[in-house]
Design an enzyme around this catalytic site. Structure first.
Site, PDB file in Angstrom:
ATOM      1  N   LYS A  33     -26.564  20.473 -15.292  1.00  0.00           N
ATOM      2  CA  LYS A  33     -27.765  19.652 -15.433  1.00  0.00           C
ATOM      3  C   LYS A  33     -27.458  18.242 -15.941  1.00  0.00           C
ATOM      4  CE  LYS A  33     -28.926  21.218 -20.101  1.00  0.00           C
ATOM      5  NZ  LYS A  33     -28.640  19.932 -20.742  1.00  0.00           N
ATOM      6  N   ASP A 219     -34.056  15.425 -21.175  1.00  0.00           N
ATOM      7  CA  ASP A 219     -33.138  16.561 -21.110  1.00  0.00           C
ATOM      8  C   ASP A 219     -33.660  17.684 -22.010  1.00  0.00           C
ATOM      9  OD1 ASP A 219     -30.908  18.026 -20.435  1.00  0.00           O
ATOM     10  OD2 ASP A 219     -29.553  16.992 -21.806  1.00  0.00           O
ATOM     11  N   GLN A 250     -33.994  29.402 -21.508  1.00  0.00           N
ATOM     12  CA  GLN A 250     -33.226  29.026 -22.694  1.00  0.00           C
ATOM     13  C   GLN A 250     -34.103  28.379 -23.766  1.00  0.00           C
ATOM     14  OE1 GLN A 250     -29.039  27.560 -22.006  1.00  0.00           O
ATOM     15  NE2 GLN A 250     -29.819  27.224 -19.933  1.00  0.00           N
ATOM     16  N   ARG A 598     -22.912  31.960 -22.765  1.00  0.00           N
ATOM     17  CA  ARG A 598     -21.873  31.124 -23.386  1.00  0.00           C
ATOM     18  C   ARG A 598     -20.486  31.562 -22.925  1.00  0.00           C
ATOM     19  NH1 ARG A 598     -24.548  27.452 -23.434  1.00  0.00           N
ATOM     20  NH2 ARG A 598     -25.988  28.853 -22.402  1.00  0.00           N
TER      21      ARG A 598
END
Length: 746
Positions: A33, A219, A250, A598
């Site tokens: 992103k 963002d 998220q 992660r």
């Protein structure tokens, strides 16, 4: 310079080229992103000829800001004029320029959390409200109000009659705001709240920044709260060019005001918005992504999407249930030692936990083996007392009205000014409606104190007068001058105590930091330095690059590791006991999704059958997230729970054999059941046997875990009756009254 579009996949390029109007980019974990956002900005400048000064990019952390700036410098050259900033830095810049419109001066102080807590404690004492539970909840209420953009009066109108201590909360909130104003200070939440207020009260200021920022980028949009959303909406209204990037899967900061609804409802707020999805993951193996997709698809409130990768499958995800928490830690550490023999190094490993308290076993065992580790999200360098003391001197020099900073340093290093003298100074200032600094600077001409107490305050007056007179020194020289004149070295280096020597070395390190700041920012002065310190909440201690990471799942968002261990996956810990309703369970599941994603190469998920908690050994049930990660369905999880809970099944493990270990199941079984959270998200409701007649709008109810709350909404009927209950500390939660552990208060 020409842009290399070969670095973008097709979905990324389409998002980059969609430059006009409102655009939402749903960017899954590890999908690139930041690359899309920076390329989009560069595309506007290089291909479409947009003036870079008309482009704004907003991030959430200084780290993300710096990463984006470095990338843009590589694409556009380091002379580009694109404005890249965190939300709080942007608002601080706006307020520094227009603070006078709101009754502040441009040299206002920004209070951090510790400053705010001290000020609230001061107000509570002033109001004689320092006893009881109020002191534990008032800060949360003030922060919640400001995150919603509400004044004390507006917030009181919302909670009046619905929240315990509603009038006291209002009274403290109102006085807290007045104290901030008297100190020419704003707290961290104010930077957002006051900017929104500035735009609402002064349309000419809003128009100025609307014209400046014609293309706005945000963002991590899933982390925005109500005020941040409003600020972005207002800034983008004139030109309509708003490009937001984020991932609803998220969104894990609801506890601090983030609204997942901002990203879920973006296309409802802006019906003409265009949506792009970035689903190709560049970080993890297919086996790890399968685990992540298995978990997150159980959430209902989300945009439908599924990550994929073109990488090889990799090793399988490993699941392990230990006999107890010590054995779990030993298993994890033994895996680390084994993998290190194959070429992995300490920095490749992360042990992720839901609660800080779970780190003790890992720290103890790693220390015993002489293995390096770091605690992520631990004590921050700038939060150390000795550093805050030096900064407080700087704050007083910069803003003499900052009474909280004055109170911090008036007797440090110690100069014999007692609490009673300080109280008299404060009361003298309050009764005469003047600032505390005015009383101190005129101590020889007033009767606030007499005798020896006045002489000691006079010494402080001379010190502060001297420091204020030298406030235009270069910043690094001023820092050294403060430390020398105030006597920090003698205070710490003359005691012979190791802890004081360490504190002095921290001050030496701080001076070094100020020098580095001055070298990197030759035109910056005291104002710029204090702003940098105030707006760097995520700054942590310098850490060893070759260390195993132990971290909470919230603190590793945005990071990645070759090998990840997710430990303590048990009901009551993860998800936590407080996560009883569907909204909270969904946020907990998003935390699990973040933890899983992660991992780059290897993932291990573990739990323990029993764990030492609350000063006793407790039986634990594996988290529903473990079974979901394997692809388990809701029916299978319920079957597992019943099987696990059955008296004839005892406490035999379901995935490992521990028959050779001596262990007696806890008794009685009925008591053990009380520790288990309900696993099905939507259990089949039984016929209503519970008397629901006592539940009414505005009524007080008692929850066995959450305590007292107030019903603010009732919907449905019979077995489907739902109630929304507002708890003073936890906020609003929904319950099915037929099965919820709620009772009306008599």
């Amino acid at each position: 310079m020409p842009l290399d579009y070969s670095l973008l996949n097709e979905a990324q390029r389409k998002a980059m080229e969609d430059t006009e109007g409102r655009v939402l980019v749903l960017a899954g974990a590890g999908s690139g992103k930041t690359r899309v956002l920076t390329y989009r900005v560069a595309y506007l400048v290089s291909e479409l000829g947009v003036d870079p000064r008309n482009i704004l990019a907003i991030t959430f952390t200084n780290k993300a800001t710096e990463e984006m700036r470095v990338r843009l410098d590589g694409l556009l050259g380091d002379k580009n004029k694109v404005w890249i900033s965190t939300f709080h830095s942007l608002c601080a810049m706006i307020l520094k320029r227009f603070a006078t419109r709101l009754g502040y001066t441009e040299n206002f102080t920004i209070y951090d959390e510790s400053d705010s807590n001290r000020l609230i404690a001061k107000v509570l004492r002033l109001k004689h409200l320092d006893d009881g539970p109020l002191k534990d909840i008032v800060k949360d209420h003030i922060s919640a109000a400001k995150n919603e953009g509400l004044s004390p009066e507006q917030y009181y109108a919302q909670i009046r009659g619905l929240v315990k201590f509603d009038s006291e909360i209002y009274e403290v909130f109102e006085e807290y705001e007045e104290e901030l104003k008297r100190s020419n200070a704003m707290d961290f939440d104010d930077l957002l709240h006051k900017t929104k207020l500035l735009f609402e009260l002064h349309p000419d200021v809003l128009d100025l920044f609307q014209n400046r920022f014609r293309y706005i980028h945000v963002d991590e949009f899933q982390d925005t709260n109500s005020v941040q959303f409003d600020i972005v909406r207002m800034l983008s209204e004139k030109w309509g060019n708003l490009f937001v990037v984020g991932d609803d899967d998220q969104s894990i900061y609801g506890w601090r005001g983030a609204k997942v609804e901002n990203i879920l409802n973006f296309d409802k707020v802006y019906p003409n918005a265009k949506i792009h999805k970035l689903l190709q993951n560049y970080r993890s193996t297919p086996n790890i992504l399968d685990c992540a997709n298995n978990v997150i698809r159980n959430n209902k409130a989300r945009h439908e999407k599924e990550l994929f990768t073109v990488k090889p499958s990799g090793v399988k995800v490993e699941y392990y249930t230990a006999y107890n928490d010590h054995q779990e830690a030993e298993w994890i550490i033994e895996n680390i030692r084994s993998l290190k023999r194959t070429g992995y190094t300490n920095k490749d490993f992360a042990i992720l936990i839901r609660q800080n308290s779970l780190s003790r076993n890992f720290e103890s065992k790693l220390s015993g083996l002489g293995m390096k580790y770091r605690i992520l999200g631990g004590f921050k360098f700038f939060d150390r007392k000795e550093i805050q003391d030096v900064i407080a001197y700087m704050r007083v020099i910069y803003n003499v009205k900052d009474s909280e900073a004055i109170l911090r340093i008036i007797n440090f290093p110690r100069r014999g000014i007692g609490d009673s003298s300080i109280d008299r100074l404060r009361e003298y200032a309050r009764m005469r409606g003047v600032d505390l600094i005015d009383v101190i600077l005129n101590i020889n001409a007033n009767d606030a104190l007499t005798g020896a107490a006045k002489n000691k305050v006079n010494e402080f007056r001379m010190l502060i007068s001297d420091l204020i007179g030298n406030r235009y020194m270069p910043i690094h020289e001023l820092a050294e001058y403060i430390v020398d004149k105030a006597g920090f070295e003698y205070a710490y280096n003359s005691t012979g105590k190791e802890e004081d020597e360490n504190r002095w070395q921290n001050i030496v390190e701080f001076i070094k930091h100020v020098k580095e700041f001055a070298a990197d920012n030759p035109n910056a002065g005291l104002a710029e330095f204090l702003e940098t310190v105030s707006l760097a909440p995520e700054r942590e201690e310098i850490r060893d690059n070759d260390a195993i990471t132990i971290a909470t799942m919230h603190s590793v968002k945005g990071l990645e590791f070759k090998v990840v261990f997710i430990a303590g996956c048990e009901e009551g810990i993860f998800p936590s006991e407080r996560s009883k309703n569907e909204d909270n369970i969904e946020e907990e599941r998003r935390v699990m999704y973040v933890a899983v994603t992660r991992a780059k190469e290897r993932l291990y998920i573990s739990s323990a059958r029993q764990r030492f908690r609350f000063n006793r050994v407790q039986p634990m049930l594996p988290s529903r997230f473990m079974e979901e990660a394997k692809g388990g369905q809701e029916s299978k999880i319920e079957e597992l729970r019943r099987k696990w809970d059955a008296p004839d099944y005892g406490w035999r493990r379901y995935d490992n054999d521990f028959d050779d270990m001596p262990y007696s199941p806890p008794k009685p079984i009925e008591k053990r059941r009380e520790t288990f959270a309900q696993i099905p998200e939507k259990p089949t409701l039984p016929p209503v046997k519970k008397d629901l007649s006592g539940f009414r709008m505005g009524g007080t109810v008692i929850h066995k875990i959450y305590g007292e709350g107030t019903i603010i909404m009732i919907a449905g009927s019979g077995a489907d009756t739902q109630a929304t209950v507002l708890f003073p500390k936890l906020g609003a939660k929904k319950f099915m009254l037929a099965v919820a552990p709620l009772t009306p208060k008599e």
